[in-house]
Scaffold this active site. Structure first.
Site, PDB file in Angstrom:
ATOM      1  N   LYS A 153      74.315-150.549  30.607  1.00 28.67           N
ATOM      2  CA  LYS A 153      74.090-151.922  30.151  1.00 28.67           C
ATOM      3  C   LYS A 153      73.299-151.995  28.838  1.00 28.67           C
ATOM      4  CE  LYS A 153      75.693-153.861  34.043  1.00 28.67           C
ATOM      5  NZ  LYS A 153      74.830-154.434  35.062  1.00 28.67           N
ATOM      6  N   GLY A 162      69.403-158.844  37.243  1.00 23.67           N
ATOM      7  CA  GLY A 162      70.273-157.916  36.522  1.00 23.67           C
ATOM      8  C   GLY A 162      70.705-158.485  35.175  1.00 23.67           C
ATOM      9  N   ASP A 184      74.173-158.150  32.082  1.00 21.94           N
ATOM     10  CA  ASP A 184      75.474-157.570  31.735  1.00 21.94           C
ATOM     11  C   ASP A 184      75.344-156.643  30.522  1.00 21.94           C
ATOM     12  OD1 ASP A 184      76.758-159.032  33.767  1.00 21.94           O
ATOM     13  OD2 ASP A 184      76.667-160.804  32.495  1.00 21.94           O
ATOM     14  N   GLU A 187      69.562-168.700  37.062  1.00 25.39           N
ATOM     15  CA  GLU A 187      68.780-167.516  36.680  1.00 25.39           C
ATOM     16  C   GLU A 187      67.826-167.848  35.539  1.00 25.39           C
ATOM     17  OE1 GLU A 187      72.053-164.146  38.022  1.00 25.39           O
ATOM     18  OE2 GLU A 187      72.063-164.871  35.973  1.00 25.39           O
ATOM     19  N   GLY A 216      78.271-162.886  37.004  1.00 28.91           N
ATOM     20  CA  GLY A 216      78.312-163.394  38.379  1.00 28.91           C
ATOM     21  C   GLY A 216      78.234-164.907  38.463  1.00 28.91           C
ATOM     22  N   THR A 263      70.877-162.248  40.815  1.00 26.38           N
ATOM     23  CA  THR A 263      72.212-162.187  41.420  1.00 26.38           C
ATOM     24  C   THR A 263      72.942-160.955  40.901  1.00 26.38           C
ATOM     25  OG1 THR A 263      72.295-164.592  41.577  1.00 26.38           O
ATOM     26  CG2 THR A 263      74.412-163.450  41.587  1.00 26.38           C
TER      27      THR A 263
HETATM   28  C1  5RP Z   1      74.868-162.961  37.477  1.00 27.82           C
HETATM   29  C2  5RP Z   1      74.237-162.038  36.521  1.00 27.82           C
HETATM   30  C3  5RP Z   1      74.065-160.620  36.958  1.00 27.82           C
HETATM   31  O1  5RP Z   1      72.714-160.340  37.022  1.00 27.82           O
HETATM   32  C4  5RP Z   1      74.763-159.720  35.978  1.00 27.82           C
HETATM   33  O2  5RP Z   1      76.113-160.115  35.918  1.00 27.82           O
HETATM   34  C5  5RP Z   1      74.652-158.254  36.383  1.00 27.82           C
HETATM   35  O3  5RP Z   1      75.352-158.024  37.566  1.00 27.82           O
HETATM   36  P1  5RP Z   1      75.552-156.550  38.138  1.00 27.82           P
HETATM   37  O4  5RP Z   1      74.206-156.059  38.506  1.00 27.82           O
HETATM   38  O5  5RP Z   1      76.479-156.740  39.305  1.00 27.82           O
HETATM   39  O6  5RP Z   1      76.200-155.732  37.047  1.00 27.82           O
HETATM   40  O7  5RP Z   1      73.838-162.378  35.436  1.00 27.82           O
HETATM   41  O8  5RP Z   1      75.002-164.247  36.944  1.00 27.82           O
END
Ligand code: 5RP
Length: 235
Positions: free
Chosen positions: A128, A89, A91, A110, A104, A33
């Site tokens: 990141k 992905g 954070d 996940e 997200g 996500t």
């Molecule tokens: C959602 C997540 C996402 O993978 C994470 O927040 C990264 O998001 P983005 O690619 O928009 O920075 O863990 O739960």
């Protein structure tokens, strides 16, 4: 779009393309996500349009909708015990491929899909990658019934929990209807212990600290992606 944002998008796209290049014909792919994963969905859809046959399972309703709209065949994870590969992905991620996820709000699904995959690939822009986790808040999914109890237990672990709200100022709800506590822990020195401590609190449905799930990382560097693997040492 600002130049900095365009640079990050180039890195996200490069990381996503590199991860999607690992997908083989016939695979069941766990689709994460977020904005970086949106690039992976686009890359996967492109390969499907060229003849690759894959089936996706999504970690969120949002990703499921995006993938279906892109033309990827999707099935419900509830009908699967395993997937072949998960792509998601992060954070924040450190050199040992421990990560904070969940900005997200999809960290529970996940982590389940990651556990169902023999290989989980993280994709990220270079921003990141951190020396030590903890600059980003750690999201914790909480049963609304247990909110105050869980907040107290998190404080006892040294965290500062903050109930996530949606854009309208109402309590944020995950795809499962639970709340999210975004928890400041400062710099995290004992990630595995913290992950286990959180998992042991009744009322916590899941959390975004990934300490052993991620096998490999593609991190964008300009238009290319650098590859890293989880080092083979414990902790
Ligand atoms: C959602 C997540 C996402 O993978 C994470 O927040 C990264 O998001 P983005 O690619 O928009 O920075 O863990 O739960």
């Amino acid at each position: 779009m600002s130049g900095a944002r365009a640079d990050l998008d180039r890195e996200k796209a490069a990381a996503a393309r590199a991860a999607v290049a690992e997908v083989r014909d016939g695979m069941i792919v766990g689709i994460g996500t977020g904005s970086t994963v949106a690039f992976a969905i686009a890359a996967l859809a492109e390969r499907c349009a060229q003849g690759l046959r894959v089936t996706g399972v999504a970690t969120s309703l949002r990703s499921d909708a995006i993938a279906r709209a892109a033309g990827i065949a999707m099935i419900d994870f509830a009908d699967r015990a395993t997937v072949d590969l998960a792509i998601d992905g992060v954070d924040e991620i450190d050199g040992r491929l421990r990560a904070i996820k969940g900005a997200g709000g999809a960290m529970l699904r996940e982590k389940i899909v990651a556990a169902a995959a023999p290989r989980m690939i993280a994709i990220a822009d270079s921003r990141k990658l951190v020396d030590r986790l903890g600059q980003a808040p750690l999201p914790v999914e909480v049963l609304p019934f247990a909110r105050r109890f869980v907040q107290r237990r998190i404080e006892e672990l040294g965290g500062a929990p903050h109930m996530r709200e949606d854009a309208a100022g109402s309590p944020y709800r995950t795809d499962q209807g639970n709340g999210v506590l975004d928890c400041g822990f400062g710099r995290i020195h004992a990630a595995a212990e913290l992950a286990a401590g959180l998992s042991a609190i009744p009322g916590i449905m899941g959390h975004g600290l990934f300490v052993g799930e991620i096998d490999a990382l593609y991190v964008g560097r300009g238009d290319t992606a650098e590859y890293r693997e989880r080092p083979n040492r414990p902790g």
